[in-house]
Scaffold this motif. Sequence first.
Motif, mmCIF file in Angstrom:
data_model
loop_
_atom_site.group_PDB
_atom_site.id
_atom_site.type_symbol
_atom_site.label_atom_id
_atom_site.label_comp_id
_atom_site.label_asym_id
_atom_site.label_seq_id
_atom_site.Cartn_x
_atom_site.Cartn_y
_atom_site.Cartn_z
ATOM 1 N N PRO A 96 -10.015 -3.212 7.715
ATOM 2 C CA PRO A 96 -10.241 -3.870 6.436
ATOM 3 C C PRO A 96 -9.604 -4.996 6.480
ATOM 4 O O PRO A 96 -9.024 -6.210 6.943
ATOM 5 C CB PRO A 96 -8.589 -3.265 5.296
ATOM 6 C CG PRO A 96 -7.879 -2.131 6.497
ATOM 7 C CD PRO A 96 -8.677 -2.718 7.985
ATOM 8 N N ILE A 119 0.936 -1.179 0.006
ATOM 9 C CA ILE A 119 -0.183 -0.302 0.241
ATOM 10 C C ILE A 119 1.048 1.089 -0.121
ATOM 11 O O ILE A 119 0.187 2.687 -0.742
ATOM 12 C CB ILE A 119 -1.126 0.130 0.776
ATOM 13 C CG1 ILE A 119 -2.345 0.934 1.138
ATOM 14 C CG2 ILE A 119 -0.297 -0.025 2.723
ATOM 15 C CD1 ILE A 119 -2.922 0.331 2.382
ATOM 16 N N LYS A 141 -11.155 -6.281 0.017
ATOM 17 C CA LYS A 141 -11.050 -7.155 -1.023
ATOM 18 C C LYS A 141 -11.188 -8.117 -1.855
ATOM 19 O O LYS A 141 -10.413 -8.734 -0.918
ATOM 20 C CB LYS A 141 -9.045 -6.150 -1.222
ATOM 21 C CG LYS A 141 -9.330 -6.113 -2.331
ATOM 22 C CD LYS A 141 -8.021 -5.523 -3.235
ATOM 23 C CE LYS A 141 -6.525 -5.793 -2.250
ATOM 24 N NZ LYS A 141 -5.784 -5.262 -3.424
ATOM 25 N N PRO A 175 -2.192 4.263 6.226
ATOM 26 C CA PRO A 175 -3.481 4.162 5.243
ATOM 27 C C PRO A 175 -4.365 2.306 5.459
ATOM 28 O O PRO A 175 -3.498 1.541 5.240
ATOM 29 C CB PRO A 175 -3.190 4.531 3.931
ATOM 30 C CG PRO A 175 -1.951 4.295 3.479
ATOM 31 C CD PRO A 175 -1.175 4.086 5.396
ATOM 32 N N ILE A 181 -7.659 -7.724 8.917
ATOM 33 C CA ILE A 181 -6.072 -7.741 9.227
ATOM 34 C C ILE A 181 -5.331 -7.588 10.376
ATOM 35 O O ILE A 181 -4.843 -8.876 10.667
ATOM 36 C CB ILE A 181 -5.770 -6.112 8.386
ATOM 37 C CG1 ILE A 181 -6.436 -5.713 7.422
ATOM 38 C CG2 ILE A 181 -3.991 -5.738 9.223
ATOM 39 C CD1 ILE A 181 -4.788 -6.964 6.322
ATOM 40 N N LYS A 203 7.869 -8.184 10.923
ATOM 41 C CA LYS A 203 8.169 -7.015 12.093
ATOM 42 C C LYS A 203 7.991 -8.484 12.901
ATOM 43 O O LYS A 203 8.461 -7.989 14.705
ATOM 44 C CB LYS A 203 6.717 -6.338 12.636
ATOM 45 C CG LYS A 203 6.669 -4.406 11.212
ATOM 46 C CD LYS A 203 5.183 -4.534 11.515
ATOM 47 C CE LYS A 203 5.231 -3.646 10.272
ATOM 48 N NZ LYS A 203 4.063 -2.643 10.420
ATOM 49 N N HIS A 261 3.825 -6.217 0.607
ATOM 50 C CA HIS A 261 2.658 -6.675 0.693
ATOM 51 C C HIS A 261 2.326 -6.557 2.373
ATOM 52 O O HIS A 261 3.203 -6.638 3.196
ATOM 53 C CB HIS A 261 2.057 -7.228 0.597
ATOM 54 C CG HIS A 261 1.655 -6.470 -1.182
ATOM 55 N ND1 HIS A 261 2.191 -6.496 -2.005
ATOM 56 C CD2 HIS A 261 0.744 -6.107 -1.132
ATOM 57 C CE1 HIS A 261 1.770 -6.606 -3.488
ATOM 58 N NE2 HIS A 261 0.479 -5.719 -2.705
ATOM 59 N N VAL A 262 1.291 -6.672 3.204
ATOM 60 C CA VAL A 262 0.888 -7.237 3.957
ATOM 61 C C VAL A 262 2.004 -8.447 5.196
ATOM 62 O O VAL A 262 2.302 -8.199 6.050
ATOM 63 C CB VAL A 262 -0.727 -6.682 5.032
ATOM 64 C CG1 VAL A 262 -1.021 -7.911 4.387
ATOM 65 C CG2 VAL A 262 -0.748 -6.956 6.548
ATOM 66 N N LEU A 297 4.057 -8.046 8.097
ATOM 67 C CA LEU A 297 3.631 -8.619 9.114
ATOM 68 C C LEU A 297 5.437 -9.654 10.047
ATOM 69 O O LEU A 297 4.832 -10.024 11.205
ATOM 70 C CB LEU A 297 2.456 -9.037 9.616
ATOM 71 C CG LEU A 297 1.529 -7.744 8.981
ATOM 72 C CD1 LEU A 297 0.362 -8.706 8.909
ATOM 73 C CD2 LEU A 297 1.574 -6.924 10.306
ATOM 74 N N VAL A 328 0.852 -2.667 13.815
ATOM 75 C CA VAL A 328 0.499 -3.103 12.706
ATOM 76 C C VAL A 328 -0.567 -1.672 12.094
ATOM 77 O O VAL A 328 -1.016 -1.175 12.585
ATOM 78 C CB VAL A 328 -0.789 -4.337 13.075
ATOM 79 C CG1 VAL A 328 -1.984 -4.391 11.350
ATOM 80 C CG2 VAL A 328 -0.208 -4.834 13.506
ATOM 81 N N TRP A 329 -0.248 -1.573 10.847
ATOM 82 C CA TRP A 329 -0.781 -0.179 9.976
ATOM 83 C C TRP A 329 -2.067 -0.689 9.693
ATOM 84 O O TRP A 329 -2.920 -1.356 10.096
ATOM 85 C CB TRP A 329 0.170 -0.277 8.433
ATOM 86 C CG TRP A 329 1.009 0.241 8.295
ATOM 87 C CD1 TRP A 329 2.343 0.128 9.408
ATOM 88 C CD2 TRP A 329 1.781 0.261 7.167
ATOM 89 N NE1 TRP A 329 3.371 0.400 8.996
ATOM 90 C CE2 TRP A 329 2.913 0.474 7.518
ATOM 91 C CE3 TRP A 329 1.898 0.099 5.786
ATOM 92 C CZ2 TRP A 329 4.774 0.000 6.887
ATOM 93 C CZ3 TRP A 329 2.636 -0.291 4.902
ATOM 94 C CH2 TRP A 329 3.896 0.295 5.203
ATOM 95 N N GLY A 330 -2.859 0.527 10.321
ATOM 96 C CA GLY A 330 -4.332 1.218 10.416
ATOM 97 C C GLY A 330 -5.329 0.865 10.977
ATOM 98 O O GLY A 330 -4.612 0.787 12.333
HETATM 99 P P1 GDP Z 1 -3.531 -3.745 -0.206
HETATM 100 O O1 GDP Z 1 -4.011 -5.252 -0.016
HETATM 101 O O2 GDP Z 1 -3.091 -3.455 -1.727
HETATM 102 O O3 GDP Z 1 -4.649 -2.823 0.352
HETATM 103 O O4 GDP Z 1 -2.293 -3.796 0.108
HETATM 104 P P2 GDP Z 1 -1.312 -3.976 1.365
HETATM 105 O O5 GDP Z 1 -1.060 -5.776 1.803
HETATM 106 O O6 GDP Z 1 -0.220 -3.322 1.023
HETATM 107 O O7 GDP Z 1 -2.019 -3.777 2.788
HETATM 108 C C1 GDP Z 1 -2.842 -4.518 3.187
HETATM 109 C C2 GDP Z 1 -3.368 -4.229 4.254
HETATM 110 O O8 GDP Z 1 -3.149 -4.459 5.576
HETATM 111 C C3 GDP Z 1 -4.197 -2.334 4.166
HETATM 112 O O9 GDP Z 1 -4.804 -2.448 5.120
HETATM 113 C C4 GDP Z 1 -2.997 -1.954 5.706
HETATM 114 O O10 GDP Z 1 -2.319 -1.026 6.442
HETATM 115 C C5 GDP Z 1 -2.073 -3.155 6.146
HETATM 116 N N1 GDP Z 1 -1.420 -3.251 7.051
HETATM 117 C C6 GDP Z 1 -0.981 -3.332 8.307
HETATM 118 N N2 GDP Z 1 0.202 -3.471 8.289
HETATM 119 C C7 GDP Z 1 1.220 -3.199 7.731
HETATM 120 C C8 GDP Z 1 2.335 -3.082 7.485
HETATM 121 O O11 GDP Z 1 3.395 -3.873 8.189
HETATM 122 N N3 GDP Z 1 2.697 -3.582 5.361
HETATM 123 C C9 GDP Z 1 1.928 -3.171 4.955
HETATM 124 N N4 GDP Z 1 2.096 -3.580 3.373
HETATM 125 N N5 GDP Z 1 0.431 -3.200 5.378
HETATM 126 C C10 GDP Z 1 0.152 -3.493 6.490
#
Ligand code: GDP
Length: 317
Positions: A216, A78, A283, A277, A253, A196, A188-189, A193, A210-212
């Motif tokens: 979601p 993201i 999704k 974000p 998440i 982390k 990607h998440v 994670l 954890v972001w956000g």
């Molecule tokens: P998306 O599916 O296109 O939104 O891409 P991501 O895999 O990057 O993120 C998916 C969801 O995981 C989003 O809501 C992020 O905010 C959340 N998230 C929580 N922690 C993390 C992190 O450390 N990295 C990423 N990339 N996303 C995170």
Amino acid sequence: MTDSNKPLYSLAGKRVWISGHGGMVGSALMRRLQSEDCKILKATSKELDLRRQAEVEAWMEAEKPEAVFLAAATVGGIMANDTRPAEFIYDNLAIEANVIHGAWRSGVEKLLFLSAACVYPREAPQPAPEDCLLTGPLEPTNEMSAIAKIAGIKMCQAYRRQYGCDFISAQPLNMYGPGDNFDPEDSHVVGALLVKAHAAKSEGRPAMTVWGSGKPVREFLYVDDTADALVFLMRHYSDDRPLNIGPGTVLSIRELAETVAKVVGFEGELVFDAAKPDGMPSKTLDAARFAALGWKPTTSLEDGLARAYQWYLENVA
Ligand code: GDP
């Protein structure tokens, strides 16, 4: 997965180009195709810059692929999508235009374009069916990737309609597994994670971020299952409608972060960073049309996460 139905297209004895063979899906396709009777073609990004049309066309003329998996793409999570929009739209449009047009010029028999779940509108019904494509505004954090992927789908349809090319496209889910990007800022998440949780555990920290909001919802498919689905589609699917791949595992998440912590053995607290974000509220893909063809994944989320973590420990950490 058994694949005993008579295929529409056979890979036997074919010259098969895995574009993007070094990426996560490309590597899984390499593993998957090893057991097939076909000649795998590949080129590193140093040998062949897919954004240069003349290079791509010359390479395809010389190597004469008969089947192409178009898995090459500039990808990221993201934050990468949000902060490097020009790279995401330019690289991906150029790669798709060059490879799809080159495939037509050099007489490729079958091409499978890997689209993505981000092509559907931000407020698409969940799970999103294929026919909600282009029915509403896209999620801003991945709009550039989505526009490029939609262009790829439309190119496959245009070359099918005007030239009769057997070019198909499919939307995989959020993928994870060996070969994933484990850079905590760009990935990607799942990759982020795992890193982390590993760092927090190794350093004895009480919490990991954890972001956000954690709310979601996403649907995840292990990358080797995805590769198996792609080979299955290459054989059994020939239609201008892009096909959703699935089913995967659907969870929030927060639930994902809890599962990752369990797999890694991190027992501390999860702290949610509201400044980051959320992206799409949900999704998930309606894969009923794909399921009707008779394909199912075989890897559970916990097994897949354990394998991805093992790969990270052996290759990155
Ligand atoms: P998306 O599916 O296109 O939104 O891409 P991501 O895999 O990057 O993120 C998916 C969801 O995981 C989003 O809501 C992020 O905010 C959340 N998230 C929580 N922690 C993390 C992190 O450390 N990295 C990423 N990339 N996303 C995170």
